[in-house]
Scaffold this motif. Structure first.
Motif, PDB file in Angstrom:
ATOM      1  N   LEU A  10       0.837  -1.198   0.000  1.00 24.83           N
ATOM      2  CA  LEU A  10       0.000   0.000   0.000  1.00 24.83           C
ATOM      3  C   LEU A  10       0.871   1.247   0.000  1.00 24.83           C
ATOM      4  CD1 LEU A  10      -2.546  -0.962   2.820  1.00 24.83           C
ATOM      5  CD2 LEU A  10      -3.027  -0.892   0.371  1.00 24.83           C
ATOM      6  N   ILE A  11       0.344   2.289  -0.581  1.00 20.56           N
ATOM      7  CA  ILE A  11       0.940   3.614  -0.489  1.00 20.56           C
ATOM      8  C   ILE A  11      -0.137   4.523   0.077  1.00 20.56           C
ATOM      9  CG2 ILE A  11       1.859   5.579  -1.772  1.00 20.56           C
ATOM     10  CD1 ILE A  11       2.986   3.508  -3.768  1.00 20.56           C
ATOM     11  N   GLN A  79       2.185  15.914  -1.030  1.00 16.35           N
ATOM     12  CA  GLN A  79       2.937  14.936  -0.254  1.00 16.35           C
ATOM     13  C   GLN A  79       4.358  14.758  -0.772  1.00 16.35           C
ATOM     14  OE1 GLN A  79      -0.816  12.206   1.113  1.00 16.35           O
ATOM     15  NE2 GLN A  79       0.781  11.253   0.008  1.00 16.35           N
ATOM     16  N   THR A  80       4.619  15.214  -1.985  1.00 13.70           N
ATOM     17  CA  THR A  80       5.915  14.929  -2.606  1.00 13.70           C
ATOM     18  C   THR A  80       6.666  16.209  -2.990  1.00 13.70           C
ATOM     19  OG1 THR A  80       4.893  14.730  -4.773  1.00 13.70           O
ATOM     20  CG2 THR A  80       5.152  12.697  -3.493  1.00 13.70           C
ATOM     21  N   GLY A  81       6.380  17.306  -2.300  1.00  9.08           N
ATOM     22  CA  GLY A  81       7.106  18.544  -2.559  1.00  9.08           C
ATOM     23  C   GLY A  81       6.891  19.090  -3.957  1.00  9.08           C
ATOM     24  N   ARG A  82       5.683  18.933  -4.455  1.00 13.57           N
ATOM     25  CA  ARG A  82       5.266  19.399  -5.789  1.00 13.57           C
ATOM     26  C   ARG A  82       5.880  18.610  -6.944  1.00 13.57           C
ATOM     27  NH1 ARG A  82       5.060  24.071  -2.712  1.00 13.57           N
ATOM     28  NH2 ARG A  82       3.052  25.094  -2.744  1.00 13.57           N
ATOM     29  N   ARG A  83       6.533  17.516  -6.649  1.00 16.62           N
ATOM     30  CA  ARG A  83       7.023  16.619  -7.703  1.00 16.62           C
ATOM     31  C   ARG A  83       5.899  15.669  -8.084  1.00 16.62           C
ATOM     32  NH1 ARG A  83      12.805  15.484  -8.361  1.00 16.62           N
ATOM     33  NH2 ARG A  83      11.930  13.733  -9.464  1.00 16.62           N
ATOM     34  N   VAL A  84       5.994  15.084  -9.277  1.00 14.89           N
ATOM     35  CA  VAL A  84       5.091  13.989  -9.611  1.00 14.89           C
ATOM     36  C   VAL A  84       5.406  12.869  -8.639  1.00 14.89           C
ATOM     37  CG1 VAL A  84       4.504  12.243 -11.335  1.00 14.89           C
ATOM     38  CG2 VAL A  84       4.851  14.618 -12.042  1.00 14.89           C
ATOM     39  N   GLY A  85       4.385  12.414  -7.951  1.00 15.18           N
ATOM     40  CA  GLY A  85       4.606  11.392  -6.942  1.00 15.18           C
ATOM     41  C   GLY A  85       3.904  10.080  -7.215  1.00 15.18           C
ATOM     42  N   ARG A 123      -3.336  16.476 -12.381  1.00  9.14           N
ATOM     43  CA  ARG A 123      -3.485  16.676 -10.936  1.00  9.14           C
ATOM     44  C   ARG A 123      -4.784  16.028 -10.479  1.00  9.14           C
ATOM     45  NH1 ARG A 123      -0.152  20.442  -8.348  1.00  9.14           N
ATOM     46  NH2 ARG A 123       1.158  21.608  -9.794  1.00  9.14           N
ATOM     47  N   ASP A 124      -4.733  15.382  -9.317  1.00 13.78           N
ATOM     48  CA  ASP A 124      -5.959  14.812  -8.763  1.00 13.78           C
ATOM     49  C   ASP A 124      -6.760  15.906  -8.061  1.00 13.78           C
ATOM     50  OD1 ASP A 124      -4.853  15.130  -6.185  1.00 13.78           O
ATOM     51  OD2 ASP A 124      -4.399  13.002  -5.946  1.00 13.78           O
ATOM     52  N   LEU A 125      -7.861  15.539  -7.442  1.00 15.45           N
ATOM     53  CA  LEU A 125      -8.733  16.541  -6.842  1.00 15.45           C
ATOM     54  C   LEU A 125      -8.075  17.330  -5.731  1.00 15.45           C
ATOM     55  CD1 LEU A 125     -11.447  15.196  -4.429  1.00 15.45           C
ATOM     56  CD2 LEU A 125      -9.438  13.869  -5.038  1.00 15.45           C
ATOM     57  N   TRP A 130       0.362  13.568 -10.927  1.00 19.07           N
ATOM     58  CA  TRP A 130       0.428  12.203 -11.411  1.00 19.07           C
ATOM     59  C   TRP A 130       0.961  12.186 -12.835  1.00 19.07           C
ATOM     60  CZ3 TRP A 130      -2.276   7.679  -9.393  1.00 19.07           C
ATOM     61  CH2 TRP A 130      -2.932   7.919  -8.154  1.00 19.07           C
ATOM     62  N   ASP A 131       1.709  11.162 -13.196  1.00 18.73           N
ATOM     63  CA  ASP A 131       2.015  10.867 -14.580  1.00 18.73           C
ATOM     64  C   ASP A 131       1.058   9.782 -15.047  1.00 18.73           C
ATOM     65  OD1 ASP A 131       4.137  12.596 -14.995  1.00 18.73           O
ATOM     66  OD2 ASP A 131       5.661  11.021 -15.128  1.00 18.73           O
TER      67      ASP A 131
END
Length: 138
Positions: A10-11, A79-85, A123-125, A130-131
């Motif tokens: 899980l993530i 959650q990822t510092g504005r990087r694609v996570g 981008r999600d909601l 996301w890629d």
């Protein structure tokens, strides 16, 4: 000594609201709701697991974790510092990309080709990046 077999199960994805997140990930992204049960700790916490459609048994899934502290709430959507996570792989890029655009999902970067496949950033909601990826053949 050999290492024992392991896998990512899980993530955790920190969200504002369980039901809002379930509606988005199942309705907009088409994920499957794998589990939604009360957490043993009580207090309104739930164990909510979603996965991309067609993910087999043992696939890595998302645990939708409702933010409960100010610190956790500050991380919703970043959650990822504005990087694609998060990386969502598909076998039919055009159909999945159309699904996203038809649903009004924010496309941050339209499709382009890389040696490893076709990619678009959305981008999600909550604003997580996301890629969407269709791996290159071969």
């Amino acid at each position: 000594m050999p290492h024992p077999t392991s896998r990512l199960g899980l993530i955790a994805l920190v969200v504002d609201d369980y039901d809002e997140a379930i509606a988005y990930y199942t309705g907009v992204l088409g994920f499957e709701l794998r589990e939604d049960s009360p957490h043993a700790d009580g207090g309104g916490k739930r164990w909510v697991v979603v996965a991309p459609p067609g993910s087999g048994e043992g696939a890595t899934c998302l645990l939708l974790a409702r933010a409960v502290t100010d610190h956790q709430r500050s991380r919703v959507g970043d959650q990822t510092g504005r990087r694609v996570g998060f990386f969502l792989y598909t076998e039919d890029f055009e159909a999945y990309y159309r699904r996203l655009t038809d649903a009004g999902v924010t496309i941050e970067k339209p499709p382009w080709d890389e040696p490893y496949g076709t990619v678009a950033v959305f981008r999600d909601l909550y604003g997580n990046r996301w890629d969407l990826v269709q791996p290159a053949a071969g």
